[in-house]
Scaffold this active site. Structure first.
Site, PDB file in Angstrom:
ATOM      1  N   LYS A 198      34.090  36.810  55.295  1.00 33.78           N
ATOM      2  CA  LYS A 198      33.890  36.487  56.717  1.00 33.78           C
ATOM      3  C   LYS A 198      33.259  35.096  56.769  1.00 33.78           C
ATOM      4  O   LYS A 198      32.051  34.932  56.600  1.00 33.78           O
ATOM      5  CB  LYS A 198      32.947  37.522  57.358  1.00 33.78           C
ATOM      6  N   GLU A 274      21.254  34.590  49.989  1.00 35.78           N
ATOM      7  CA  GLU A 274      20.928  33.174  49.736  1.00 35.78           C
ATOM      8  C   GLU A 274      20.601  32.587  51.095  1.00 35.78           C
ATOM      9  O   GLU A 274      21.497  32.401  51.924  1.00 35.78           O
ATOM     10  CB  GLU A 274      22.131  32.433  49.144  1.00 35.78           C
ATOM     11  N   CYS A 309      20.697  23.689  52.512  1.00 40.32           N
ATOM     12  CA  CYS A 309      19.655  24.724  52.391  1.00 40.32           C
ATOM     13  C   CYS A 309      18.470  24.230  51.591  1.00 40.32           C
ATOM     14  O   CYS A 309      17.328  24.535  51.908  1.00 40.32           O
ATOM     15  CB  CYS A 309      20.240  25.979  51.762  1.00 40.32           C
ATOM     16  N   GLU A 407      12.764  25.457  59.491  1.00 38.73           N
ATOM     17  CA  GLU A 407      13.948  24.777  58.957  1.00 38.73           C
ATOM     18  C   GLU A 407      14.652  24.064  60.113  1.00 38.73           C
ATOM     19  O   GLU A 407      15.205  24.715  61.005  1.00 38.73           O
ATOM     20  CB  GLU A 407      14.875  25.809  58.299  1.00 38.73           C
TER      21      GLU A 407
HETATM   22  P1  NAD Z   1      23.774  31.942  59.994  1.00 41.93           P
HETATM   23  O1  NAD Z   1      22.793  32.883  59.387  1.00 41.93           O
HETATM   24  O2  NAD Z   1      23.700  31.689  61.438  1.00 41.93           O
HETATM   25  O3  NAD Z   1      25.258  32.433  59.712  1.00 41.93           O
HETATM   26  C1  NAD Z   1      25.707  32.701  58.393  1.00 41.93           C
HETATM   27  C2  NAD Z   1      26.843  33.691  58.469  1.00 41.93           C
HETATM   28  O4  NAD Z   1      26.332  34.907  59.005  1.00 41.93           O
HETATM   29  C3  NAD Z   1      27.996  33.260  59.388  1.00 41.93           C
HETATM   30  O5  NAD Z   1      29.209  33.665  58.818  1.00 41.93           O
HETATM   31  C4  NAD Z   1      27.719  34.039  60.660  1.00 41.93           C
HETATM   32  O6  NAD Z   1      28.875  34.300  61.417  1.00 41.93           O
HETATM   33  C5  NAD Z   1      27.143  35.329  60.106  1.00 41.93           C
HETATM   34  N1  NAD Z   1      26.299  36.046  61.063  1.00 41.93           N
HETATM   35  C6  NAD Z   1      25.539  35.524  62.060  1.00 41.93           C
HETATM   36  N2  NAD Z   1      24.927  36.511  62.744  1.00 41.93           N
HETATM   37  C7  NAD Z   1      25.295  37.681  62.163  1.00 41.93           C
HETATM   38  C8  NAD Z   1      24.993  39.043  62.414  1.00 41.93           C
HETATM   39  N3  NAD Z   1      24.186  39.422  63.394  1.00 41.93           N
HETATM   40  N4  NAD Z   1      25.542  39.986  61.608  1.00 41.93           N
HETATM   41  C9  NAD Z   1      26.371  39.627  60.597  1.00 41.93           C
HETATM   42  N5  NAD Z   1      26.706  38.345  60.323  1.00 41.93           N
HETATM   43  C10 NAD Z   1      26.168  37.374  61.088  1.00 41.93           C
HETATM   44  O7  NAD Z   1      23.646  30.600  59.122  1.00 41.93           O
HETATM   45  P2  NAD Z   1      24.466  29.254  59.307  1.00 41.93           P
HETATM   46  O8  NAD Z   1      23.951  28.582  60.524  1.00 41.93           O
HETATM   47  O9  NAD Z   1      25.921  29.485  59.169  1.00 41.93           O
HETATM   48  O10 NAD Z   1      24.036  28.449  57.997  1.00 41.93           O
HETATM   49  C11 NAD Z   1      22.863  27.736  57.904  1.00 41.93           C
HETATM   50  C12 NAD Z   1      21.816  28.528  57.141  1.00 41.93           C
HETATM   51  O11 NAD Z   1      22.343  28.873  55.859  1.00 41.93           O
HETATM   52  C13 NAD Z   1      20.575  27.731  56.876  1.00 41.93           C
HETATM   53  O12 NAD Z   1      19.460  28.559  57.086  1.00 41.93           O
HETATM   54  C14 NAD Z   1      20.699  27.366  55.398  1.00 41.93           C
HETATM   55  O13 NAD Z   1      19.482  27.106  54.760  1.00 41.93           O
HETATM   56  C15 NAD Z   1      21.384  28.577  54.855  1.00 41.93           C
HETATM   57  N6  NAD Z   1      22.073  28.278  53.585  1.00 41.93           N
HETATM   58  C16 NAD Z   1      21.535  28.767  52.418  1.00 41.93           C
HETATM   59  C17 NAD Z   1      22.134  28.465  51.192  1.00 41.93           C
HETATM   60  C18 NAD Z   1      21.556  28.984  49.898  1.00 41.93           C
HETATM   61  O14 NAD Z   1      22.230  28.889  48.865  1.00 41.93           O
HETATM   62  N7  NAD Z   1      20.333  29.510  49.887  1.00 41.93           N
HETATM   63  C19 NAD Z   1      23.286  27.682  51.158  1.00 41.93           C
HETATM   64  C20 NAD Z   1      23.816  27.201  52.374  1.00 41.93           C
HETATM   65  C21 NAD Z   1      23.197  27.523  53.582  1.00 41.93           C
END
Ligand code: NAD
Length: 505
Positions: A198, A274, A309, A407
């Site tokens: 997804k 992650e 991240c 963040e």
């Molecule tokens: P997000 O948490 O908003 O979304 C991530 C994924 O989760 C998306 O596919 C989204 O559609 C899904 N999602 C959102 N709400 C959901 C719910 N209620 N139930 C199930 N799925 C849901 O994050 P983002 O804005 O896409 O990405 C940015 C974040 O990702 C930042 O916090 C960043 O630090 C983190 N990140 C971490 C790493 C790592 O390796 N630690 C790498 C890249 C990004």
């Protein structure tokens, strides 16, 4: 054409590639080896943040579509078409898969750039080659994975086998749409699982091509499926599904916590997380090469528009070099990143992913000013169409300020002074996150102390954001509980089976 061969394309050529790519872009779900529409007929728009135009209307999966994808993955997994394939054959398919991704570098690069604004040059230098390398690395380990035979009584043979987990749901973010998805699907597939991916709704296009090429490489239908849609519906349905054995998630800490709840509310599936970060870079007064240190400080926060991240968003500088460090940061860093069209190979700063992200980052900048931090440059949006924010520097930040604790996920650096190594460590650790840290010193003893005492999953000494596939990448504390890349990542998509054979005399 491979990413290396594309490095000479001009801005005009990339604009042509983009126009062509959009004419033929696939937007449907990918289930059981083919594209299909959703049952509900739902769709959502994906928007190019560099000009705010709709790129495509993308098919969205609801609970019933997710259910079909899970059932398909389950039956493909149980058929053994992938999980019981001879290891060398699975390896050959994944090697060919990696090759096909490289050959389609042009399409992958342009799709992610259009979807989320990443400079095309970054796609060619980082995202596409790193995706190819990830698949190759995971493939290489398939026939090296071993179980064991333990020491037992003589008429017993006890074997410990390593088996795939089954059906894996992967939920990925938009900041490296292709690469973050590959960090999940490559080890999961190499271990023999079936996967439903997804992708983030802000950047849904490249992952469809990713699944298509797996089948083109010879991957059995139903082993790699993609369901696009918004997180609260599609992602939630996947994570709550009772027939998904593991969810592997990259995204915010807030949603990571929801993933743990979904597992508890459903079948206690395994959850790999992650999540976010607020990574410190700690510059001791004996830093040595100041040019390299300052360069790592501004690249560490402005690269990929700060949407990283492990971005070094907290720049901790020991008091004796504090003023000089700030002067050099301003002199070298202020104009190092220039906003422009991300399809122009000269551009190194694209827009943020959406207008919402732009507004959120600008509002953090307002908060920083109100909190009393000193705005040294940036702090606003450039006068061009798109969700851009200029590279921004705050100094005299203290760690209680909101801009030092939360963040921001944008090109906003905060410089904080500290006195002595103990205070540096204490500020570095004063955060809910623990993804990564950079430490800079020419004293080996200090370096060793900083490595041992900073609570982070990744620590770079006298460098930042380097690594290779052998490096476990993941966080301490609320930055997550898993590791991407590395062999441990592949192992985390397997489970152990103990087989106790009672032998007759
Ligand atoms: P997000 O948490 O908003 O979304 C991530 C994924 O989760 C998306 O596919 C989204 O559609 C899904 N999602 C959102 N709400 C959901 C719910 N209620 N139930 C199930 N799925 C849901 O994050 P983002 O804005 O896409 O990405 C940015 C974040 O990702 C930042 O916090 C960043 O630090 C983190 N990140 C971490 C790493 C790592 O390796 N630690 C790498 C890249 C990004």
């Amino acid at each position: 054409m491979s990413s290396e061969a594309l490095s000479n394309y001009t801005h005009d050529q990339w604009q042509d590639v983009a126009a062509r790519a959009l004419k033929s872009v696939e937007t449907r779900l990918f289930i059981d080896g083919d594209y299909r529409d959703s049952k509900s007929g739902g769709r959502f728009d994906t928007i190019n943040p560099a000009n705010r135009e709709v790129i495509a209307s993308v098919v969205s999966a609801d609970e019933s579509d997710v259910d079909v994808a899970v059932q398909t993955a389950r039956s493909a997994f149980r058929s053994g078409s992938w999980s019981r394939m001879a290891p060398r054959d699975r390896m050959e398919i994944l090697y060919l898969y990696a090759k096909l991704i490289d050959e389609h570098a042009e399409q992958f690069a342009v799709l992610d750039t259009l979807d989320m604004g990443k400079p095309i040059s970054d796609m060619l230098a980082v995202d596409v080659p790193a995706s190819v390398e990830t698949i190759q690395f995971m493939a290489e380990y398939i026939d090296k994975m071993e179980g064991s035979v333990t020491n037992t009584e003589s008429d017993v043979m006890h074997m410990v086998l390593r088996e795939p987990i089954g059906v894996v749901g992967a939920v990925s973010p938009w900041n490296y749409p292709l690469l973050m998805a590959v960090w999940k699907i490559a080890p999961a597939l190499a271990a023999g699982n079936a996967v439903i991916l997804k992708p983030a709704e802000q950047a849904p296009l490249s992952c469809l091509k990713l699944a298509e090429l797996f089948v083109e490489a010879g991957g059995p239908p139903g082993i790699f499926n993609v369901v696009n849609g918004v997180g609260e519906i599609t992602g939630k349905a996947l994570a709550l599904h009772n027939d998904v054995d593991k969810v592997t998630f990259t995204g915010s800490t807030e949603v990571g916590k929801l993933m743990l709840q979904y597992a508890g509310q459903s079948n206690m599936k395994r959850v790999s997380l992650e999540c976010g970060g607020k990574s410190p870079q700690v510059f001791m007064a004996d830093v040595g090469d100041m040019d390299r240190a300052v360069s790592a400080a501004y690249h560490g926060i402005y690269a990929n528009m700060g949407e990283v991240c492990n971005a070094g968003s907290r720049v901790l500088v020991e008091r004796p070099i504090y003023d000089e460090f700030i002067d050099r940061f301003i002199a070298d860093g202020k104009d190092a990143y220039v906003p422009g069209d991300p399809l122009d190979p000269q551009t190194n700063l694209g827009p943020l992913v959406t207008d919402d992200a732009q507004n959120r980052v600008l509002s953090y900048i307002d908060i920083g000013k109100q909190e009393g931090a000193q705005l040294k440059f940036g702090g606003d949006a450039p006068d061009i169409n798109g969700a851009y924010v200029n590279p921004t520097l705050f100094t005299d930040v203290n760690n209680d300020m909101q801009i030092a604790r939360e963040e921001i996920f944008g090109p906003v650096a905060s410089i904080l002074p500290f006195d002595g190594i103990e205070e540096g460590i204490s500020i570095a650790n004063d955060t809910i996150y623990g993804l990564a840290a950079g430490v800079w010193t020419s004293d080996l003893n200090k370096a060793h102390k900083l490595i041992k005492e900073i609570e982070a999953g990744v620590i770079w000494v006298n460098s930042f954001d380097e690594g290779d596939m052998t490096q476990p990448f993941g966080g301490y504390k609320q930055s997550g509980n898993a590791r991407d890349k590395c062999i441990d990542s592949l192992i985390s998509y397997t489970q152990q089976k103990s087989a106790w054979l009672r032998l007759s005399e």
